[in-house]
Design a protein around this motif. Structure first.
Motif, mmCIF file in Angstrom:
data_model
loop_
_atom_site.group_PDB
_atom_site.id
_atom_site.type_symbol
_atom_site.label_atom_id
_atom_site.label_comp_id
_atom_site.label_asym_id
_atom_site.label_seq_id
_atom_site.Cartn_x
_atom_site.Cartn_y
_atom_site.Cartn_z
ATOM 1 N N GLU A 154 21.084 -33.270 -5.302
ATOM 2 C CA GLU A 154 19.760 -33.309 -5.952
ATOM 3 C C GLU A 154 18.681 -33.713 -4.945
ATOM 4 O OE1 GLU A 154 20.311 -35.934 -9.273
ATOM 5 O OE2 GLU A 154 21.680 -34.513 -10.251
ATOM 6 N N GLU A 155 19.032 -34.680 -4.088
ATOM 7 C CA GLU A 155 18.050 -35.145 -3.083
ATOM 8 C C GLU A 155 17.690 -34.047 -2.094
ATOM 9 O OE1 GLU A 155 19.086 -38.787 -0.994
ATOM 10 O OE2 GLU A 155 19.968 -39.554 -2.835
ATOM 11 N N ILE A 156 18.704 -33.324 -1.599
ATOM 12 C CA ILE A 156 18.389 -32.337 -0.547
ATOM 13 C C ILE A 156 17.620 -31.138 -1.108
ATOM 14 C CG2 ILE A 156 20.268 -33.022 1.007
ATOM 15 C CD1 ILE A 156 21.773 -30.473 0.115
ATOM 16 N N GLN A 157 17.837 -30.843 -2.393
ATOM 17 C CA GLN A 157 17.130 -29.686 -2.967
ATOM 18 C C GLN A 157 15.618 -29.924 -2.993
ATOM 19 O OE1 GLN A 157 18.751 -26.936 -3.265
ATOM 20 N NE2 GLN A 157 20.752 -27.901 -3.063
ATOM 21 N N ILE A 158 15.204 -31.195 -3.020
ATOM 22 C CA ILE A 158 13.761 -31.475 -3.048
ATOM 23 C C ILE A 158 13.292 -32.195 -1.773
ATOM 24 C CG2 ILE A 158 13.474 -31.498 -5.567
ATOM 25 C CD1 ILE A 158 13.710 -34.595 -5.375
ATOM 26 N N CYS A 159 14.204 -32.309 -0.793
ATOM 27 C CA CYS A 159 13.882 -33.051 0.434
ATOM 28 C C CYS A 159 12.785 -32.338 1.243
ATOM 29 C CB CYS A 159 15.146 -33.188 1.285
ATOM 30 S SG CYS A 159 14.835 -33.988 2.866
ATOM 31 N N GLU A 160 11.841 -33.135 1.736
ATOM 32 C CA GLU A 160 10.788 -32.577 2.595
ATOM 33 C C GLU A 160 10.679 -33.399 3.876
ATOM 34 O OE1 GLU A 160 7.157 -32.164 0.385
ATOM 35 O OE2 GLU A 160 8.051 -30.729 -1.023
ATOM 36 N N LYS A 161 11.799 -33.965 4.303
ATOM 37 C CA LYS A 161 11.766 -34.830 5.494
ATOM 38 C C LYS A 161 11.459 -34.058 6.774
ATOM 39 C CE LYS A 161 15.662 -37.282 4.835
ATOM 40 N NZ LYS A 161 16.705 -38.203 5.283
ATOM 41 N N CYS A 162 11.827 -32.772 6.791
ATOM 42 C CA CYS A 162 11.456 -31.979 7.976
ATOM 43 C C CYS A 162 10.922 -30.623 7.524
ATOM 44 C CB CYS A 162 12.633 -31.825 8.940
ATOM 45 S SG CYS A 162 13.826 -30.570 8.459
ATOM 46 N N ASP A 163 10.369 -29.869 8.470
ATOM 47 C CA ASP A 163 9.705 -28.612 8.125
ATOM 48 C C ASP A 163 10.641 -27.516 7.618
ATOM 49 O OD1 ASP A 163 7.245 -29.551 8.561
ATOM 50 O OD2 ASP A 163 6.935 -28.606 10.524
ATOM 51 N N LEU A 164 11.932 -27.716 7.791
ATOM 52 C CA LEU A 164 12.863 -26.669 7.349
ATOM 53 C C LEU A 164 12.798 -26.448 5.834
ATOM 54 C CD1 LEU A 164 16.047 -27.273 9.555
ATOM 55 C CD2 LEU A 164 14.140 -25.718 9.937
ATOM 56 N N HIS A 165 12.262 -27.413 5.114
ATOM 57 C CA HIS A 165 12.189 -27.233 3.648
ATOM 58 C C HIS A 165 11.238 -26.095 3.286
ATOM 59 C CE1 HIS A 165 8.363 -29.442 3.901
ATOM 60 N NE2 HIS A 165 8.093 -28.904 2.740
ATOM 61 N N LYS A 166 10.284 -25.817 4.196
ATOM 62 C CA LYS A 166 9.222 -24.838 3.873
ATOM 63 C C LYS A 166 9.763 -23.426 3.675
ATOM 64 C CE LYS A 166 5.545 -27.347 6.204
ATOM 65 N NZ LYS A 166 4.796 -27.442 7.454
ATOM 66 N N SER A 167 10.827 -23.093 4.406
ATOM 67 C CA SER A 167 11.306 -21.707 4.335
ATOM 68 C C SER A 167 12.658 -21.570 3.631
ATOM 69 C CB SER A 167 11.400 -21.135 5.754
ATOM 70 O OG SER A 167 12.147 -22.011 6.571
ATOM 71 N N ARG A 168 13.185 -22.670 3.087
ATOM 72 C CA ARG A 168 14.519 -22.550 2.483
ATOM 73 C C ARG A 168 14.460 -21.905 1.089
ATOM 74 N NH1 ARG A 168 14.686 -28.798 1.357
ATOM 75 N NH2 ARG A 168 13.483 -28.806 -0.542
ATOM 76 N N THR A 169 15.560 -21.223 0.744
ATOM 77 C CA THR A 169 15.746 -20.771 -0.638
ATOM 78 C C THR A 169 16.570 -21.835 -1.346
ATOM 79 O OG1 THR A 169 15.902 -18.543 0.267
ATOM 80 C CG2 THR A 169 16.506 -18.810 -2.053
ATOM 81 N N ASN A 170 17.670 -22.213 -0.721
ATOM 82 C CA ASN A 170 18.533 -23.290 -1.231
ATOM 83 C C ASN A 170 18.898 -24.216 -0.089
ATOM 84 O OD1 ASN A 170 19.343 -22.450 -4.073
ATOM 85 N ND2 ASN A 170 19.904 -20.613 -2.917
ATOM 86 N N ALA A 171 18.869 -25.507 -0.340
ATOM 87 C CA ALA A 171 19.500 -26.431 0.614
ATOM 88 C C ALA A 171 21.002 -26.340 0.332
ATOM 89 C CB ALA A 171 18.996 -27.846 0.383
ATOM 90 N N VAL A 172 21.805 -26.431 1.398
ATOM 91 C CA VAL A 172 23.258 -26.221 1.243
ATOM 92 C C VAL A 172 23.997 -27.533 1.526
ATOM 93 C CG1 VAL A 172 25.235 -24.871 2.022
ATOM 94 C CG2 VAL A 172 22.953 -23.824 1.983
ATOM 95 N N LEU A 173 24.533 -28.115 0.492
ATOM 96 C CA LEU A 173 25.212 -29.408 0.642
ATOM 97 C C LEU A 173 26.542 -29.279 1.395
ATOM 98 C CD1 LEU A 173 25.325 -32.455 -0.283
ATOM 99 C CD2 LEU A 173 26.808 -31.655 -2.116
ATOM 100 N N GLY A 174 27.366 -28.342 0.937
ATOM 101 C CA GLY A 174 28.737 -28.230 1.457
ATOM 102 C C GLY A 174 29.638 -27.973 0.263
ATOM 103 N N GLU A 175 30.894 -27.655 0.537
ATOM 104 C CA GLU A 175 31.807 -27.420 -0.585
ATOM 105 C C GLU A 175 33.248 -27.596 -0.127
ATOM 106 O OE1 GLU A 175 31.061 -23.315 -1.706
ATOM 107 O OE2 GLU A 175 32.595 -22.600 -0.308
ATOM 108 N N GLY A 176 34.117 -27.772 -1.117
ATOM 109 C CA GLY A 176 35.539 -27.853 -0.805
ATOM 110 C C GLY A 176 36.213 -29.037 -1.461
ATOM 111 N N ASN A 177 37.348 -29.381 -0.902
ATOM 112 C CA ASN A 177 38.196 -30.441 -1.440
ATOM 113 C C ASN A 177 37.599 -31.811 -1.094
ATOM 114 O OD1 ASN A 177 40.232 -32.182 -2.073
ATOM 115 N ND2 ASN A 177 41.730 -31.323 -0.638
ATOM 116 N N ILE A 178 37.239 -32.568 -2.120
ATOM 117 C CA ILE A 178 36.587 -33.856 -1.847
ATOM 118 C C ILE A 178 37.611 -34.992 -1.634
ATOM 119 C CG2 ILE A 178 34.412 -33.224 -2.931
ATOM 120 C CD1 ILE A 178 35.229 -34.853 -5.363
ATOM 121 N N GLU A 179 38.872 -34.601 -1.533
ATOM 122 C CA GLU A 179 39.916 -35.584 -1.170
ATOM 123 C C GLU A 179 40.523 -35.230 0.178
ATOM 124 O OE1 GLU A 179 42.527 -36.830 -4.753
ATOM 125 O OE2 GLU A 179 42.222 -34.672 -4.839
ATOM 126 N N THR A 180 39.907 -34.302 0.880
ATOM 127 C CA THR A 180 40.537 -33.734 2.070
ATOM 128 C C THR A 180 40.673 -34.725 3.228
ATOM 129 O OG1 THR A 180 40.465 -31.857 3.581
ATOM 130 C CG2 THR A 180 38.366 -32.901 3.102
#
Ligand code: SF4
Length: 224
Positions: free
Chosen positions: A49-75
């Motif tokens: 939720e934080e990264i989807q609205i993050c504006e800490k750097c200029d990369l937010h200006k051109s993003r469609t989606n911020a990408v958190l990551g995915e996969g096994n959270i016990e890995t």
């Protein structure tokens, strides 16, 4: 023993403190696996939720989606790349373009499934034209990944490319010289290797990337 909710736990800890206990060791066997997973998912969702609205750097200006990551959270093993590309930005998922397909293929060749591991990037938003993220962008975004690492708690981090290496080691990394290097980082192990996008441009290095991925998996399951 019944598990406590947070408020109950706080009350019990306060009473123990008043009784003079300085240190309390929580016995993990009383916290069910489901509860731990639920908590991990909740914490990761909060970062998302934080990264989807993050504006800490200029990369937010051109993003469609911020990408958190995915996969096994016990890995035991997390793959870390540089930043999302065009396809990742569109889909909001990491490593789903050509480089991602190569990574998936090599993981499968080693006898595993991509879903058995976690995959993330240093920067959560796509740099325009897939340029390399700047130092400032990496520094601003890295804390999100550090939180993810704390939550998921992998033993091994397989760093894909010089940029990922640089973010962790805080220095320039010459990946053609340093790939295959294993380094202790806090309580974890880093293994440096090529980014799959580099291998797409230099197909003769595919075998080397495969060997490094296989080694990272072996270290994760069997140790050094
Ligand atoms: S790249 Fe990271 S720091 Fe920059 S805007 Fe996106 S989430 Fe925020």
């Amino acid at each position: 023993m019944d598990s406590f909710n947070n408020e109950e736990l706080k009350k019990h800890l306060k009473v123990l403190k008043e009784l003079g206990f300085e240190e309390i060791i929580l016995d993990k066997k009383f916290i069910s696996k489901d509860e731990i997973l639920k908590e991990r998912k909740k914490l990761l969702e909060k970062i998302n939720e934080e990264i989807q609205i993050c504006e800490k750097c200029d990369l937010h200006k051109s993003r469609t989606n911020a990408v958190l990551g995915e996969g096994n959270i016990e890995t035991r093993l997390m793959f870390v790349g540089e930043a999302p590309g065009e396809e990742e930005d569109k889909q909001g998922r990491p490593f789903v373009g050509r480089a991602g397909k190569l990574l998936t293929k090599l993981i499968e060749r080693a006898g595993y499934k991509r879903e058995e591991f976690y995959i993330a990037n240093i920067c959560k938003c796509r740099p325009p034209g897939n340029r390399t993220p700047t130092l400032d962008e990496m520094e601003k975004c890295f804390p999100y990944l550090k939180e993810q690492i704390e939550i998921i708690n992998p033993k091994v981090l397989c760093l894909l490319g010089a940029v990922a290496g640089q973010a962790f080691l805080n220095r320039k990394v010459k990946i053609t010289k340093e790939r295959g290097t294993v380094i202790k980082w806090n309580d974890r192990i880093l293994l440096l290797t090529y980014h799959p996008a580099y291998v797409l441009r230099n197909p003769k290095e595919e075998e080397t990337l495969f060997k490094d991925i296989k080694r990272a998996i072996e270290i994760a399951y069997k140790g050094l």
